[in-house]
Scaffold this motif. Sequence first.
Motif, PDB file in Angstrom:
ATOM      1  N   HIS A 168      -1.802   6.487 -15.757  1.00  0.00           N
ATOM      2  CA  HIS A 168      -1.836   6.885 -14.344  1.00  0.00           C
ATOM      3  C   HIS A 168      -1.839   5.632 -13.485  1.00  0.00           C
ATOM      4  O   HIS A 168      -1.893   4.495 -13.996  1.00  0.00           O
ATOM      5  N   LEU A 175      -4.372  -2.223 -22.122  1.00  0.00           N
ATOM      6  CA  LEU A 175      -5.450  -1.823 -21.221  1.00  0.00           C
ATOM      7  C   LEU A 175      -5.261  -2.514 -19.885  1.00  0.00           C
ATOM      8  O   LEU A 175      -5.538  -3.713 -19.732  1.00  0.00           O
ATOM      9  N   ASN A 176      -4.729  -1.759 -18.915  1.00  0.00           N
ATOM     10  CA  ASN A 176      -4.570  -2.231 -17.529  1.00  0.00           C
ATOM     11  C   ASN A 176      -3.870  -3.593 -17.440  1.00  0.00           C
ATOM     12  O   ASN A 176      -4.362  -4.537 -16.813  1.00  0.00           O
ATOM     13  N   GLU A 226      -0.345  11.912 -20.225  1.00  0.00           N
ATOM     14  CA  GLU A 226      -1.330  11.776 -21.295  1.00  0.00           C
ATOM     15  C   GLU A 226      -0.716  12.325 -22.573  1.00  0.00           C
ATOM     16  O   GLU A 226      -0.003  13.331 -22.540  1.00  0.00           O
ATOM     17  N   ASP A 265      -4.167   4.394 -11.531  1.00  0.00           N
ATOM     18  CA  ASP A 265      -5.398   3.623 -11.567  1.00  0.00           C
ATOM     19  C   ASP A 265      -5.990   3.493 -12.967  1.00  0.00           C
ATOM     20  O   ASP A 265      -7.006   2.833 -13.153  1.00  0.00           O
ATOM     21  N   ASP A 266      -5.365   4.106 -13.954  1.00  0.00           N
ATOM     22  CA  ASP A 266      -5.893   4.073 -15.319  1.00  0.00           C
ATOM     23  C   ASP A 266      -4.731   4.034 -16.297  1.00  0.00           C
ATOM     24  O   ASP A 266      -3.995   5.014 -16.439  1.00  0.00           O
ATOM     25  N   LYS A 267      -4.563   2.894 -16.985  1.00  0.00           N
ATOM     26  CA  LYS A 267      -3.466   2.728 -17.936  1.00  0.00           C
ATOM     27  C   LYS A 267      -4.036   2.252 -19.264  1.00  0.00           C
ATOM     28  O   LYS A 267      -4.449   1.097 -19.405  1.00  0.00           O
ATOM     29  N   ARG A 268      -4.073   3.178 -20.228  1.00  0.00           N
ATOM     30  CA  ARG A 268      -4.607   2.862 -21.551  1.00  0.00           C
ATOM     31  C   ARG A 268      -3.693   3.447 -22.611  1.00  0.00           C
ATOM     32  O   ARG A 268      -3.410   4.645 -22.598  1.00  0.00           O
TER      33      ARG A 268
END
Length: 312
Positions: A48, A72-73, A277, A50-53
């Motif tokens: 997303h 990770l980000n 996801e 604000d969240d990239k994992r």
Amino acid sequence: MLHTIGVILLTIAKIIGICLGIILALLLLIFLLLLFVPIRYKSSGVFHADDKRVHARISYLFPVVYADVEYLNGEIVYRVKIFGIPLIPKKAGKPKKVKKSKRQKKSKQSDLSQVRVKVKKPERTETKLAEPTEEIEQQEVGHDAKATAEEPTKTLSEKISAFVGKITGKIKSVFQKIKEKVQDILQKLKQIKEQIDDWVAFINKPETSVTLRMLKDESAKLVKYLIPVSGKGKIRFGFEDPSTTGMVLGVVSIFYGFFPRKLELQPEFQEKIFEGEWKFRGRIRLVYFVRMLIRLILKKEVRVTFQRLTAK
């Protein structure tokens, strides 16, 4: 005495035979493990704004050998371990800092203060140009007069014929170059036509058609085998150009039937976006590729086609 030596030699031969049998058994065991133990893979991710994992792992022989890749980000971390021993990345010791003594620092400062660089200004040298003398000028004038006097006088008709001859020579050379270029192009087109005819004749052979049909079936089975066993996810994607989004959707739709049913694709034609996801896992066995290769080799038409292809 001879009986004792014979018993000893027989015992040594038995020991060597047992060792060779153990080595062969180990090699056979390793070969069977390579063929039948699956290579497992799995991946999970959240992507997303604000969240990239993203995390992916490949393991073999019940996590004896495994490799991890994690995003990770904006940062990528990867590691490879065998029996728990990390191979990548390797830890390197920190280099030791060499401390300088106070005396060395003072001596360097004193040396720098004593060194003075003197810059010399370049000297300007004026060069005077020697003026030509009257005698040299008279000699040059006399030489030019002799040269003009020696040149033969050409009539107007001779000048016109020479001019026409130059033009016709240039035209002939241009036409000759054009002719050579056209001949080269025709020769290349002839070679291309011969190659196309050879390939058409090769494809139209019955052995080739059987081989192509078999390769098509095996490729479809291979794609189905490589697709993850289970998984779920939701992916929303889009590009700046809506036509690009449609093209990507069309390509993915070809293989969509092979993917798990819980995977949802949501195209966006109005904005550029990629988020979603997912979580899936699968396995691959090398014995499948060995079986596929054996099936192709045992087919007579495939062998004949391969021989003809290598002979070209």
